[in-house]
Design an enzyme around this catalytic site. Structure first.
Site, short mmCIF file in Angstrom:
data_model
loop_
_atom_site.label_atom_id
_atom_site.label_comp_id
_atom_site.label_asym_id
_atom_site.label_seq_id
_atom_site.Cartn_x
_atom_site.Cartn_y
_atom_site.Cartn_z
N GLU A 141 18.17 58.65 -102.74
CA GLU A 141 17.89 57.95 -104.00
C GLU A 141 18.45 56.53 -103.97
O GLU A 141 17.78 55.57 -104.38
CB GLU A 141 18.48 58.73 -105.18
CG GLU A 141 17.92 60.14 -105.35
CD GLU A 141 18.70 61.19 -104.60
OE1 GLU A 141 18.60 62.37 -104.98
OE2 GLU A 141 19.41 60.85 -103.62
N TRP A 198 10.63 72.65 -62.05
CA TRP A 198 10.43 72.66 -63.50
C TRP A 198 9.46 73.77 -63.83
O TRP A 198 8.42 73.89 -63.19
CB TRP A 198 9.86 71.32 -64.00
CG TRP A 198 10.80 70.18 -63.84
CD1 TRP A 198 10.75 69.21 -62.89
CD2 TRP A 198 11.93 69.87 -64.68
NE1 TRP A 198 11.76 68.30 -63.08
CE2 TRP A 198 12.50 68.69 -64.17
CE3 TRP A 198 12.49 70.47 -65.79
CZ2 TRP A 198 13.62 68.10 -64.74
CZ3 TRP A 198 13.60 69.89 -66.36
CH2 TRP A 198 14.15 68.72 -65.84
N ASP A 258 23.28 74.09 -63.48
CA ASP A 258 22.38 72.93 -63.46
C ASP A 258 23.08 71.58 -63.56
O ASP A 258 22.45 70.56 -63.28
CB ASP A 258 21.37 73.05 -64.61
CG ASP A 258 20.52 74.32 -64.53
OD1 ASP A 258 20.29 74.78 -63.40
OD2 ASP A 258 20.11 74.82 -65.58
N GLY A 289 21.24 80.45 -71.58
CA GLY A 289 20.60 81.40 -70.67
C GLY A 289 20.22 82.67 -71.42
O GLY A 289 20.33 82.76 -72.65
#
Length: 355
Positions: A46, A166, A196, A289
């Site tokens: 607002e 991938w 990773d 995972g």
């Protein structure tokens, strides 16, 4: 109100500890300003809209449309309701009453006491959903959890040798980066980090600053101090642990260790989620995972699932997307409602929400 809803949606993921709200100001049937909750919740929608109007005399007699009842109390920001009264608005349209006990209809009463007309009308499911996330955090001390899964068509997230790059295509991965930008923080297990060594940031051009803060489950503090999550970013990184020595080599002031209780042999998810909520985070994106995904689903903590499935097959030797959740018959399955399905080339994204 439809435009106000779009403004609220624009703010998702950047406003914590405040909810994303949208506001539109109308005078003589013309939109003269629009606003949305700004970064880290200040200013509110607002006030942001009011600030867009240079000549404040224009605001007298104007109407303001907002997706949530204007705030009544003094917090990090002054009460929005007082600004509306100060500039002599004639009408206030509110999509939903704020369930925060500090507000909860008080602003509406105050506006009406000042002879300002207030119309409360639920507008649409999207506005209700945006506000529901805030209400859940506020009243249940739990965040809204979105679980992101990227798997093959047969539900595998990696090969037997744990190779996963991938599985999905570049477009799906871009959507995944957008999810990161739209959430307050991320939650991952140590296995994802150790396997990773990911950055877990948002890499969409122009949105890099929206990389969410990171929460990591590392019970015994086994993640090496030279990993990317500890060395590559200035964002906050919180590590949940139950035992083990804090890494003395971590000099980054943005890295904090939080000790939590255990439930059996594992860190207590309830304790973790309560602590995340107490820090002001409302939306969590989980990119864990199969074990973390399964544990969250098993305990009914997952509110939404964004599941990317590639047109690839690994077979039974692959790693399942979700671990055992103790389902022995169809009556004990975890049920979600399918919201929509999208095609990204050969990938399919299906979005489910808790019913």
């Amino acid at each position: 109100m439809q435009l106000a809803e779009r403004m609220a949606h624009r703010a998702i993921g950047s406003t914590f500890p405040n909810p994303p709200v949208g506001a539109i100001i109308v005078k003589d049937k013309t939109i003269i300003a629009r606003g949305w909750t700004q970064r880290n919740g200040s200013p509110h929608a607002e006030v942001h809209a009011i600030n867009q109007v240079r000549n404040k005399k224009q605001l007298e007699g104007a109407s303001i449309y907002t997706t949530l009842e204007p705030c009544y109390h003094v917090g990090r920001n002054p009460p929005c309701v007082d600004k509306i009264i100060k500039y002599k608005f004639s009408k206030v349209f509110i999509s939903e009453i704020d369930k925060n006990a500090l507000v909860k209809g008080k602003s509406i009463k105050k506006l009406r006491k000042r002879k300002i007309k207030v119309i409360v009308k639920n507008f649409g499911n999207q506005t209700r959903h945006i506000n529901k996330v805030f209400f859940k955090s506020l009243n249940n001390n739990l965040p809204y959890i979105t679980l992101k899964i990227a798997s093959t068509a047969d539900g595998k997230i990696a090969t037997k040798s744990k190779k996963s790059k991938w599985i999905t295509n570049a477009v799906s991965r871009q959507h995944g980066h957008m999810l990161r930008a739209q959430n307050d923080c991320m939650l991952v297990g140590k296995g994802t980090i150790i396997e990773d060594n990911p950055s877990l940031d948002c890499r969409l051009s122009g949105l890099e600053s929206l990389s969410p803060d990171l929460f990591i489950l590392d019970s015994s503090l086994n993640i090496p101090s030279n990993y990317k999550i500890y060395t590559k970013h200035s964002r906050n990184v919180f590590v949940f642990y139950s035992d083990g020595k804090k890494l003395s080599k971590l000099n980054n002031k943005n890295i904090k260790h939080i000790k939590v209780s255990k439930k059996g042999s594992e860190l207590s998810l309830k304790d973790i989620l309560n602590k995340i909520t107490n820090l002001g985070y409302m939306r969590i994106l989980v990119e864990g995972g199969s074990h973390l995904s399964g544990s969250l689903i098993k305990n009914n903590y997952v509110d939404e699932i964004q599941w990317f499935r590639a047109s690839k097959i690994i077979g039974k030797d692959g790693m399942d997307a979700v671990s055992d959740i103790g389902v022995s018959n169809m009556e004990s399955t975890k049920n979600y409602v399918l919201l929509e399905s999208k095609n990204y080339g050969n990938d399919i994204l299906t979005i489910y929400r808790k019913g």
